[in-house]
Design a protein around this motif. Sequence first.
Motif, PDB file in Angstrom:
ATOM      1  N   ALA A  53       6.176  37.021  40.669  1.00 23.06           N
ATOM      2  CA  ALA A  53       4.821  36.586  41.007  1.00 23.06           C
ATOM      3  C   ALA A  53       4.453  35.313  40.258  1.00 23.06           C
ATOM      4  CB  ALA A  53       3.823  37.692  40.694  1.00 23.06           C
ATOM      5  N   ALA A  54       4.804  35.250  38.981  1.00 22.27           N
ATOM      6  CA  ALA A  54       4.498  34.059  38.187  1.00 22.27           C
ATOM      7  C   ALA A  54       5.256  32.839  38.712  1.00 22.27           C
ATOM      8  CB  ALA A  54       4.838  34.306  36.718  1.00 22.27           C
ATOM      9  N   ALA A  55       6.520  33.018  39.055  1.00 16.07           N
ATOM     10  CA  ALA A  55       7.311  31.892  39.579  1.00 16.07           C
ATOM     11  C   ALA A  55       6.745  31.393  40.908  1.00 16.07           C
ATOM     12  CB  ALA A  55       8.768  32.311  39.740  1.00 16.07           C
ATOM     13  N   ALA A  56       6.423  32.317  41.798  1.00 15.43           N
ATOM     14  CA  ALA A  56       5.852  31.916  43.091  1.00 15.43           C
ATOM     15  C   ALA A  56       4.515  31.213  42.895  1.00 15.43           C
ATOM     16  CB  ALA A  56       5.687  33.136  43.989  1.00 15.43           C
ATOM     17  N   THR A  57       3.712  31.708  41.967  1.00 15.45           N
ATOM     18  CA  THR A  57       2.424  31.078  41.686  1.00 15.45           C
ATOM     19  C   THR A  57       2.627  29.680  41.115  1.00 15.45           C
ATOM     20  OG1 THR A  57       1.397  33.223  41.308  1.00 15.45           O
ATOM     21  CG2 THR A  57       0.275  31.298  40.371  1.00 15.45           C
ATOM     22  N   ALA A  58       3.561  29.535  40.200  1.00 11.66           N
ATOM     23  CA  ALA A  58       3.825  28.221  39.608  1.00 11.66           C
ATOM     24  C   ALA A  58       4.231  27.214  40.678  1.00 11.66           C
ATOM     25  CB  ALA A  58       4.909  28.329  38.535  1.00 11.66           C
ATOM     26  N   VAL A  59       5.100  27.630  41.575  1.00 12.63           N
ATOM     27  CA  VAL A  59       5.524  26.722  42.657  1.00 12.63           C
ATOM     28  C   VAL A  59       4.328  26.354  43.527  1.00 12.63           C
ATOM     29  CG1 VAL A  59       6.907  26.582  44.767  1.00 12.63           C
ATOM     30  CG2 VAL A  59       7.926  27.480  42.670  1.00 12.63           C
ATOM     31  N   GLY A  60       3.516  27.346  43.885  1.00 11.19           N
ATOM     32  CA  GLY A  60       2.352  27.075  44.725  1.00 11.19           C
ATOM     33  C   GLY A  60       1.346  26.168  44.052  1.00 11.19           C
ATOM     34  N   VAL A  61       1.086  26.383  42.776  1.00 13.36           N
ATOM     35  CA  VAL A  61       0.127  25.546  42.055  1.00 13.36           C
ATOM     36  C   VAL A  61       0.672  24.131  41.917  1.00 13.36           C
ATOM     37  CG1 VAL A  61      -1.012  25.192  39.822  1.00 13.36           C
ATOM     38  CG2 VAL A  61      -0.974  27.460  40.860  1.00 13.36           C
ATOM     39  N   GLN A  62       1.951  23.983  41.624  1.00 18.03           N
ATOM     40  CA  GLN A  62       2.540  22.649  41.507  1.00 18.03           C
ATOM     41  C   GLN A  62       2.459  21.891  42.828  1.00 18.03           C
ATOM     42  OE1 GLN A  62       6.438  23.605  40.052  1.00 18.03           O
ATOM     43  NE2 GLN A  62       5.898  23.096  37.944  1.00 18.03           N
ATOM     44  N   ARG A  63       2.666  22.582  43.918  1.00 20.68           N
ATOM     45  CA  ARG A  63       2.625  21.931  45.229  1.00 20.68           C
ATOM     46  C   ARG A  63       1.208  21.651  45.703  1.00 20.68           C
ATOM     47  NH1 ARG A  63       7.416  24.999  48.615  1.00 20.68           N
ATOM     48  NH2 ARG A  63       9.110  24.088  47.414  1.00 20.68           N
ATOM     49  N   SER A  64       0.215  22.258  45.064  1.00 13.91           N
ATOM     50  CA  SER A  64      -1.158  22.077  45.520  1.00 13.91           C
ATOM     51  C   SER A  64      -1.652  20.653  45.325  1.00 13.91           C
ATOM     52  CB  SER A  64      -2.091  23.057  44.792  1.00 13.91           C
ATOM     53  OG  SER A  64      -2.181  22.717  43.418  1.00 13.91           O
ATOM     54  N   GLY A  65      -1.083  19.917  44.411  1.00 10.41           N
ATOM     55  CA  GLY A  65      -1.538  18.556  44.155  1.00 10.41           C
ATOM     56  C   GLY A  65      -0.644  17.501  44.749  1.00 10.41           C
ATOM     57  N   GLN A  66      -0.070  17.732  45.911  1.00 10.39           N
ATOM     58  CA  GLN A  66       0.863  16.767  46.486  1.00 10.39           C
ATOM     59  C   GLN A  66       0.270  15.962  47.634  1.00 10.39           C
ATOM     60  OE1 GLN A  66       4.493  18.844  47.440  1.00 10.39           O
ATOM     61  NE2 GLN A  66       5.186  18.814  45.326  1.00 10.39           N
TER      62      GLN A  66
END
Length: 150
Positions: free
Chosen positions: A47-60
């Motif tokens: 869950a943490a890894a998926a969240t990290a990827v999603g949050v990182q991609r949110s600012g693209q």
Amino acid sequence: MQQPTRTDWPTDVATAVGTGLITTLFPMHRASRRTQWAIHGGFAVLAAAATAVGVQRSGQGPGEDRPSPAVVAAIAGGVGVLTAAGSRGGQAADAWVERSLAARGVRRPRVWIGVAAAALTFGSGVVERRRAARADDALEDALDGVQPVG
């Protein structure tokens, strides 16, 4: 914006059956403590890894700032902790339900718990399908009469 993918009925049925079987056959509270915490931890890490990827991609997007690594770590860590806590809470609830059913003389309580889990899984898919259909209908109604440009 990309529309979320919806599953078809056979996938919903297969997911419900799989959930019911896993719930019936693998009561996690009977596993060793080490195994239990490894599973809770595994869920938390995923869950943490998926969240990290999603949050990182949110600012693209164009002109959007990417979140700082500290923000990404804080959000992902929080989701991981909440996931582990929810997993442990679900395990405790499952054990309580099984004990309660057995104390009331219910034969094969795991089977009934599995049936309930399958029904809830399938029911949530039906609810989601209906919600999506209503959203599609509302969009069509909103677009009725709108003339394309060009």
